[in-house]
Enzyme design. Structure first.
Site, PDB file in Angstrom:
ATOM      1  N   ASP A 123       0.846  -1.190   0.000  1.00 32.26           N
ATOM      2  CA  ASP A 123       0.000   0.000   0.000  1.00 32.26           C
ATOM      3  C   ASP A 123       0.883   1.242   0.000  1.00 32.26           C
ATOM      4  O   ASP A 123       1.791   1.355   0.827  1.00 32.26           O
ATOM      5  CB  ASP A 123      -0.896  -0.010   1.249  1.00 32.26           C
ATOM      6  CG  ASP A 123      -2.062   0.959   1.137  1.00 32.26           C
ATOM      7  OD1 ASP A 123      -2.363   1.407   0.016  1.00 32.26           O
ATOM      8  OD2 ASP A 123      -2.673   1.251   2.180  1.00 32.26           O
ATOM      9  N   HIS A 130      -3.962  14.010   0.565  1.00 33.85           N
ATOM     10  CA  HIS A 130      -4.200  13.116   1.708  1.00 33.85           C
ATOM     11  C   HIS A 130      -3.052  13.205   2.704  1.00 33.85           C
ATOM     12  O   HIS A 130      -3.269  13.365   3.911  1.00 33.85           O
ATOM     13  CB  HIS A 130      -4.368  11.675   1.216  1.00 33.85           C
ATOM     14  CG  HIS A 130      -4.443  10.673   2.334  1.00 33.85           C
ATOM     15  ND1 HIS A 130      -5.505  10.612   3.216  1.00 33.85           N
ATOM     16  CD2 HIS A 130      -3.575   9.711   2.742  1.00 33.85           C
ATOM     17  CE1 HIS A 130      -5.304   9.655   4.101  1.00 33.85           C
ATOM     18  NE2 HIS A 130      -4.128   9.093   3.842  1.00 33.85           N
ATOM     19  N   GLU A 195     -10.909   3.744   3.165  1.00 32.37           N
ATOM     20  CA  GLU A 195      -9.950   4.530   2.386  1.00 32.37           C
ATOM     21  C   GLU A 195     -10.228   4.294   0.908  1.00 32.37           C
ATOM     22  O   GLU A 195     -10.246   3.155   0.446  1.00 32.37           O
ATOM     23  CB  GLU A 195      -8.500   4.162   2.744  1.00 32.37           C
ATOM     24  CG  GLU A 195      -8.112   4.679   4.129  1.00 32.37           C
ATOM     25  CD  GLU A 195      -6.647   4.495   4.481  1.00 32.37           C
ATOM     26  OE1 GLU A 195      -5.978   3.634   3.869  1.00 32.37           O
ATOM     27  OE2 GLU A 195      -6.169   5.220   5.375  1.00 32.37           O
ATOM     28  N   ASP A 229      -9.389   0.219   1.605  1.00 31.41           N
ATOM     29  CA  ASP A 229      -8.472  -0.212   2.662  1.00 31.41           C
ATOM     30  C   ASP A 229      -9.084   0.175   4.011  1.00 31.41           C
ATOM     31  O   ASP A 229      -8.713   1.186   4.612  1.00 31.41           O
ATOM     32  CB  ASP A 229      -7.120   0.470   2.433  1.00 31.41           C
ATOM     33  CG  ASP A 229      -6.069   0.015   3.425  1.00 31.41           C
ATOM     34  OD1 ASP A 229      -6.223  -1.071   3.999  1.00 31.41           O
ATOM     35  OD2 ASP A 229      -5.095   0.769   3.614  1.00 31.41           O
ATOM     36  N   GLN A 236      -5.065   2.181  14.999  1.00 33.11           N
ATOM     37  CA  GLN A 236      -3.916   2.666  14.207  1.00 33.11           C
ATOM     38  C   GLN A 236      -3.112   3.721  14.976  1.00 33.11           C
ATOM     39  O   GLN A 236      -1.880   3.680  15.013  1.00 33.11           O
ATOM     40  CB  GLN A 236      -4.450   3.271  12.899  1.00 33.11           C
ATOM     41  CG  GLN A 236      -3.378   3.771  11.938  1.00 33.11           C
ATOM     42  CD  GLN A 236      -3.984   4.450  10.695  1.00 33.11           C
ATOM     43  OE1 GLN A 236      -5.201   4.469  10.509  1.00 33.11           O
ATOM     44  NE2 GLN A 236      -3.134   4.997   9.860  1.00 33.11           N
ATOM     45  N   TYR A 240       0.913   2.630  15.675  1.00 35.45           N
ATOM     46  CA  TYR A 240       1.690   2.771  14.432  1.00 35.45           C
ATOM     47  C   TYR A 240       3.118   3.283  14.607  1.00 35.45           C
ATOM     48  O   TYR A 240       3.928   3.143  13.701  1.00 35.45           O
ATOM     49  CB  TYR A 240       0.931   3.596  13.391  1.00 35.45           C
ATOM     50  CG  TYR A 240       1.111   5.090  13.466  1.00 35.45           C
ATOM     51  CD1 TYR A 240       0.448   5.851  14.427  1.00 35.45           C
ATOM     52  CD2 TYR A 240       1.942   5.751  12.572  1.00 35.45           C
ATOM     53  CE1 TYR A 240       0.607   7.218  14.480  1.00 35.45           C
ATOM     54  CE2 TYR A 240       2.113   7.120  12.625  1.00 35.45           C
ATOM     55  CZ  TYR A 240       1.447   7.849  13.584  1.00 35.45           C
ATOM     56  OH  TYR A 240       1.611   9.201  13.635  1.00 35.45           O
ATOM     57  N   LYS A 249      -5.169  -1.941  10.205  1.00 36.80           N
ATOM     58  CA  LYS A 249      -5.348  -2.030   8.749  1.00 36.80           C
ATOM     59  C   LYS A 249      -5.624  -3.448   8.250  1.00 36.80           C
ATOM     60  O   LYS A 249      -6.310  -3.624   7.248  1.00 36.80           O
ATOM     61  CB  LYS A 249      -4.057  -1.555   8.051  1.00 36.80           C
ATOM     62  CG  LYS A 249      -3.720  -0.113   8.288  1.00 36.80           C
ATOM     63  CD  LYS A 249      -4.554   0.766   7.384  1.00 36.80           C
ATOM     64  CE  LYS A 249      -4.084   2.201   7.451  1.00 36.80           C
ATOM     65  NZ  LYS A 249      -4.835   3.047   6.537  1.00 36.80           N
TER      66      LYS A 249
HETATM   67 CA    CA Z   1      -4.259   2.752   2.803  1.00 34.39          CA
END
Ligand code: CA
Length: 412
Positions: A123, A130, A195, A229, A236, A240, A249
């Protein structure tokens, strides 16, 4: 406009599956899974069409055409798969072939399966708006993009096992979340998001140690499909740092069932954006038209059946092209395989109505979206169905991607 292509198969007004499309997919029909295409509301079973003269001389066999994945078909190479599509355009455009309807099955009589066996999924994070929105919300508006972002297509290795075909229900994931001033807790995600992404499927393998030249990268791309996604923002956010996305994810991602070939998308090629600062040589393409004009839509279907279009975007809002992504991914000698999936990263346009996630559309929940049924959404609620759509139009040339749809069910 002059070159409208007609067929003896009825193509309903507004259909995604016009004479300009001829995508590939896998359909379960009665007791077999088949390599299929689609025209209007009819599924074309290639193994049955192969009994006519349509594919004569191409050497197609039932071994490849009766299969639960497109991998072996794609692996035949563009030397075969491009003529297969061209022969179908010609066959279904020739009125005298209309006796050969045994290869056609109404779309509502088949189940579409995941089109490819995906062994690896990567990904990216290639939409500037974004990345800027996320950087503005979570870091520093003045330095929203991290220092590497304009120099390389940032990406991470995702999880292939949980990629499902459109129409598959998704369960709200559970995991650790960290309230602001309290120890971490375990529970269902409260901030479930989608997403809006475009995926591409690799059509040609490389050997370990080899790199794909940015100017030859299109030879390695079979086609494109819509990709959601799904993301649990609360999971997250806590997990992360420092290694990136993980359980927030990998619980599910939804892929649309039709792979739209690069050849079908050729009329919709558009200029790539200027890249400043200048990129390193291995990312420099000699073709300046490496982007595609594909209109994208996101719908939330609320439990009462209302369809609310919450975002209108376009695949053109990418900073990095697919070819640059593939060149970057393989520049270190990482090998790729037929059926690998590469996703664009969330596609957000420049206006708030074109953002590609609830996180951005509701600006972290500060601007809830109003639904037709009077309710509001900051994130996705249980029993909501999320649908991505994509279409291309230029004069009379028109095609669409089919739905990329998934319903969110409560946590298991
Ligand atoms: Ca993504």
């Amino acid at each position: 406009m002059t070159d409208t292509k007609h067929s003896w198969v009825e193509i309903p007004e507004g259909s995604d599956f016009t004479m300009y499309n001829f995508p590939f997919g896998i359909a379960q029909y009665q007791e077999h899974a088949y390599v299929v295409s689609r025209l209007g509301d009819q599924i074309i079973i290639l193994a049955h069409l192969n009994k006519t003269s349509c594919f004569e001389g191409l050497g197609l066999s039932d071994d490849v055409l009766i299969s639960r994945s497109l991998n072996d078909f794609i692996a035949l190479g563009k030397g075969i798969t491009v003529p297969v599509r061209e022969r179908m355009i010609s066959y279904f455009g020739t009125a005298s072939n209309d006796q050969s309807s045994e290869c056609l099955v109404p779309a509502n009589e088949v189940s579409m399966l995941l089109p490819v066996e995906i062994k690896d999924y990567t990904d990216f994070y290639s939409s500037r708006q974004h990345a800027t929105n996320i950087g503005t919300m979570f870091r520093d508006p003045a330095n929203a993009l991290l220092p590497n972002w304009l120099h390389l297509p940032v990406g991470y290795h995702g999880r292939a096992s949980s990629i499902v075909v459109s129409g598959t229900d998704i369960h709200r994931p559970k995991g650790q979340q960290k309230p602001a001033d309290a120890p971490p807790v375990f529970g269902s995600s409260k901030l479930l998001d989608f997403e809006l992404e475009m995926g591409f499927i690799v059509g040609k393998a490389t050997e370990l140690g080899d790199s794909v030249d940015v100017n030859k990268a299109e030879d390695y791309i079979f086609g494109l499909a819509l990709f959601n996604d799904w993301s649990a923002r609360d999971i997250q956010k806590w997990e992360y740092v420092p290694l990136g996305p993980f359980l927030g994810k990998n619980f599910a991602s939804t892929l649309s069932p039709w792979i739209i070939t690069l050849e079908a998308l050729e009329p919709f090629r558009i200029p790539s954006p200027m890249q400043e600062p200048e990129v390193l040589d291995y990312l420099k393409s000699s073709n300046t038209n490496m982007h595609y004009d594909i209109e994208l839509y996101v719908d939330i279907e609320t439990p009462n059946g209302d369809v609310n279009t919450i975002s209108t975007s376009n695949f053109q809002y990418m900073y990095w092209s697919m070819c640059q992504q593939l060149a970057h991914h393989t520049v270190n000698g990482c090998n790729i395989n037929v059926g690998d999936l590469y996703a664009s990263g969330t596609i957000s346009g420049n206006e708030p109505g074109s953002y590609g996630s609830m996180l951005e559309l509701s600006w972290r929940g500060t601007k809830p979206l109003k639904m037709k049924d009077g309710t509001e959404r900051k994130f996705i609620q249980d029993e909501d169905t999320l649908c991505l759509r994509g279409k291309c139009e230029k004069g009379n040339i028109r095609l669409g991607f089919g739905d990329c749809k998934g319903k969110l069910l409560p946590a298991k």
